[in-house]
Design an enzyme around this catalytic site. Structure first.
Site, PDB file in Angstrom:
ATOM      1  N   ASP A  75      -1.516  -2.058 -13.824  1.00  0.00           N
ATOM      2  CA  ASP A  75      -2.955  -2.282 -13.905  1.00  0.00           C
ATOM      3  C   ASP A  75      -3.355  -3.728 -13.600  1.00  0.00           C
ATOM      4  O   ASP A  75      -2.710  -4.680 -14.007  1.00  0.00           O
ATOM      5  CB  ASP A  75      -3.472  -1.907 -15.298  1.00  0.00           C
ATOM      6  CG  ASP A  75      -4.966  -2.114 -15.393  1.00  0.00           C
ATOM      7  OD1 ASP A  75      -5.686  -1.569 -14.555  1.00  0.00           O
ATOM      8  OD2 ASP A  75      -5.401  -2.869 -16.286  1.00  0.00           O
TER       9      ASP A  75
ATOM     10  N   HIS B  35      -6.734   1.577 -22.805  1.00  0.00           N
ATOM     11  CA  HIS B  35      -6.803   0.533 -21.776  1.00  0.00           C
ATOM     12  C   HIS B  35      -7.396  -0.764 -22.332  1.00  0.00           C
ATOM     13  O   HIS B  35      -8.609  -0.980 -22.280  1.00  0.00           O
ATOM     14  CB  HIS B  35      -7.665   1.054 -20.618  1.00  0.00           C
ATOM     15  CG  HIS B  35      -7.474   0.297 -19.354  1.00  0.00           C
ATOM     16  ND1 HIS B  35      -7.429   0.913 -18.138  1.00  0.00           N
ATOM     17  CD2 HIS B  35      -7.314  -1.016 -19.102  1.00  0.00           C
ATOM     18  CE1 HIS B  35      -7.250   0.014 -17.187  1.00  0.00           C
ATOM     19  NE2 HIS B  35      -7.187  -1.183 -17.767  1.00  0.00           N
TER      20      HIS B  35
ATOM     21  N   LEU C 102      -4.943  -7.634 -23.868  1.00  0.00           N
ATOM     22  CA  LEU C 102      -4.878  -8.495 -25.061  1.00  0.00           C
ATOM     23  C   LEU C 102      -4.524  -9.947 -24.730  1.00  0.00           C
ATOM     24  O   LEU C 102      -4.634 -10.818 -25.584  1.00  0.00           O
ATOM     25  CB  LEU C 102      -3.899  -7.911 -26.080  1.00  0.00           C
ATOM     26  CG  LEU C 102      -4.405  -6.626 -26.760  1.00  0.00           C
ATOM     27  CD1 LEU C 102      -3.320  -6.009 -27.635  1.00  0.00           C
ATOM     28  CD2 LEU C 102      -5.657  -6.892 -27.589  1.00  0.00           C
ATOM     29  N   ARG C 103      -4.058 -10.213 -23.514  1.00  0.00           N
ATOM     30  CA  ARG C 103      -3.838 -11.587 -23.007  1.00  0.00           C
ATOM     31  C   ARG C 103      -2.717 -12.362 -23.675  1.00  0.00           C
ATOM     32  O   ARG C 103      -2.562 -13.554 -23.409  1.00  0.00           O
ATOM     33  CB  ARG C 103      -5.128 -12.426 -23.105  1.00  0.00           C
ATOM     34  CG  ARG C 103      -6.339 -11.808 -22.467  1.00  0.00           C
ATOM     35  CD  ARG C 103      -6.166 -11.614 -20.980  1.00  0.00           C
ATOM     36  NE  ARG C 103      -7.413 -11.216 -20.334  1.00  0.00           N
ATOM     37  CZ  ARG C 103      -7.479 -10.374 -19.317  1.00  0.00           C
ATOM     38  NH1 ARG C 103      -6.376  -9.817 -18.817  1.00  0.00           N
ATOM     39  NH2 ARG C 103      -8.631 -10.086 -18.778  1.00  0.00           N
TER      40      ARG C 103
ATOM     41  N   ASP D 103     -11.131  -0.672 -20.919  1.00  0.00           N
ATOM     42  CA  ASP D 103     -10.702  -1.744 -20.007  1.00  0.00           C
ATOM     43  C   ASP D 103     -11.212  -3.091 -20.524  1.00  0.00           C
ATOM     44  O   ASP D 103     -11.650  -3.948 -19.741  1.00  0.00           O
ATOM     45  CB  ASP D 103     -11.158  -1.486 -18.567  1.00  0.00           C
ATOM     46  CG  ASP D 103     -10.429  -2.385 -17.561  1.00  0.00           C
ATOM     47  OD1 ASP D 103      -9.536  -3.142 -17.967  1.00  0.00           O
ATOM     48  OD2 ASP D 103     -10.778  -2.333 -16.367  1.00  0.00           O
TER      49      ASP D 103
HETATM   50  O1  DOR Z   1     -11.870  -6.058 -13.992  1.00  0.00           O
HETATM   51  C1  DOR Z   1     -10.686  -5.994 -14.288  1.00  0.00           C
HETATM   52  N1  DOR Z   1     -10.121  -6.903 -15.079  1.00  0.00           N
HETATM   53  N2  DOR Z   1      -9.958  -4.985 -13.801  1.00  0.00           N
HETATM   54  C2  DOR Z   1      -8.624  -4.941 -13.974  1.00  0.00           C
HETATM   55  O2  DOR Z   1      -8.002  -4.006 -13.550  1.00  0.00           O
HETATM   56  C3  DOR Z   1      -7.924  -6.055 -14.644  1.00  0.00           C
HETATM   57  C4  DOR Z   1      -8.806  -6.702 -15.594  1.00  0.00           C
HETATM   58  C5  DOR Z   1      -8.269  -8.002 -16.146  1.00  0.00           C
HETATM   59  O3  DOR Z   1      -7.082  -8.062 -16.481  1.00  0.00           O
HETATM   60  O4  DOR Z   1      -9.040  -8.953 -16.290  1.00  0.00           O
END
Ligand code: DOR
Length: 431
Positions: free
Chosen positions: A149, A58, A61-62, A308
């Protein structure tokens, strides 16, 4: 033949623990018999454990879309520094990873990364929850995990169809196609910026009740029972969720789950100073929830630790708590937090950070161990005696939104070997 040796370490993998030198043939990237072999390059592993490189299910990578916060290259460097040799990237990019074009772009950019990047793709087009993405076409390109997600897939019928469709797909490596769920019933969580409880009342901030997560955990377990479909539950954060997964596994359902370091290390009390670095979805919960997550990781109810890792620029995270985006980085601190807080042996940590996530991601042929001749050398060398203080700014990530700045932890990644190449030596990335 160019060779690399790791000398003086204790090998710890799913087969147990043994003193051993390791030698890698760098042309193939594979481990070879070490007895009596001298090597062209030596790395000191004395006083350290050599473990299978970690696998993160999880990671955000943006790229494409928000390269100021992270790129595939910077994220992979941060992963390598954290001991990860494979990561699954999340599809909430811009454009969304829901088409062959974007999956191909991500895979092309990943070709020179410091670890393996396995892209996941969206279940629904644009992650809008309305129409299914071309899952068959994307699976044929190598995608093994689908997820919306960032949001949960709200439509029960569409989730049922997605599970039925995913179960019918046959891929060349025989791996399961896994549907991963961000469990959040949005009608109930809407407007909430932290956990709904004593702290949200005191701080005057709108909350998300635990039940917003638990309703979707309950539904997806029910849909797995109905369809036989393979469900992976992301970033579990509540005691009720853990209990439902425990029961689902006892019932023999094909359900797996992950938990993040922040959900087993921090509580909603961290939000008391209104610092948006502690804002995350799902939100930080209570002591009781943290203890349940730890227990779930220890007893096998939760299969994997996943970070995450969610980088956000300083500009974004300087907004007021209720307006800042949710998310926190975590690749470089995950191992130390697991070792510090879970009270588990290194072998058990290897199960949570390497063996199980490699299996869930369909990467067991090359990640997660065992460490034996013939296998690709995807390894982390960790020093369990090192105590250190997290410096949130000292990261290879382009973002520095770590909630662990200033925390004392034990256990540090010293070297990382990716497909035979030392990508981290003595805590420094080599490229
Ligand atoms: O806190 C979070 N940030 N939860 C997510 O499910 C997405 C993530 C994000 O992409 O910044």
């Amino acid at each position: 033949m160019s060779t690399l040796a790791l000398r003086g370490g204790t090998v710890v993998d799913s087969k147990g623990e043994r003193k051993a030198d390791l030698v890698i043939d760098q042309a193939s990237g594979r481990l070879i018999e070490a007895d009596g072999v001298s090597a062209d390059q030596e790395l000191d592993a004395s006083g350290c454990a050599v473990v299978p490189g970690f696998v993160d299910l999880h990671v955000h990578l943006r790229q494409p879309g928000n390269e100021a916060a992270e790129t595939i290259e910077s994220g992979s460097r941060s992963a390598a520094l954290g001991g990860f040799t494979a990561i699954v990237s999340m599809p909430n990019t811009d454009p969304c990873t829901d088409s062959a074009a974007v999956v191909n772009d991500v895979m092309a950019l990943a070709a020179n990364a410091l670890c393996e990047i396995k892209p996941s793709a969206a279940i629904t087009l644009g992650r809008d929850g309305v129409a299914l993405a071309p899952m068959g076409e994307l699976a044929a390109l190598g995608v093994r995990m689908f997820t919306d997600d960032g949001t949960g897939l709200q439509d029960d019928q569409l989730m049922r169809r997605a599970l039925e469709y995913a179960s019918s797909l046959v891929v060349d490596d025989g791996a399961d196609i896994v549907l991963s769920q961000h469990c959040e019933a949005s009608a109930l969580s809407q407007g909430g910026v932290m956990h709904e409880g004593g702290w949200s009342s005191r701080l005057g901030l709108p909350g998300q009740p635990a039940e917003a997560e638990e309703l979707m955990v309950m539904r997806d377990i029910a849909l797995s029972r109905l369809t036989g479909g393979r469900v992976h539950l992301q970033h579990l954060s509540t005691a009720g969720s853990v209990e439902m997964v425990r029961q689902a596994k006892a019932d023999g359902l094909p359900v797996t789950a992950e938990a993040t370091p922040h959900h087993f290390s921090l509580t909603d009390a961290a939000c008391a100073g209104y610092d948006p670095v502690f804002k995350v979805h799902p939100p930080l919960r209570t002591d009781v929830d943290v203890e349940a997550i730890r227990t779930g990781l220890r007893d096998g109810t939760i299969d994997a630790v996943a970070t995450d890792h969610a980088p956000h620029t300083a500009d974004a995270k300087e907004l007021p708590f209720d307006q800042a985006p949710p998310g926190m980085i975590g690749l470089e601190t995950a191992f130390a937090l697991a070792y510090t807080h879970l009270g588990l042996s290194l072998m058990e940590i290897v199960r949570l950070l390497a063996t199980n996530p490699a299996r869930i991601a369909g990467l067991s042929d090359r990640h997660g161990g065992p460490i034996v001749p013939g296998r690709l050398a995807n390894l982390a060398v960790v020093d369990l005696s090192e105590q250190w203080v997290v410096d949130g700014a000292a990261t290879a990530s382009l973002s520095s939104n770590s909630p662990f700045h200033g925390h004392s932890v034990t256990g540090r990644v010293r070297h990382t070997i990716f497909e035979g190449e030392p990508v981290v030596i003595d805590g420094k990335a080599t490229r």
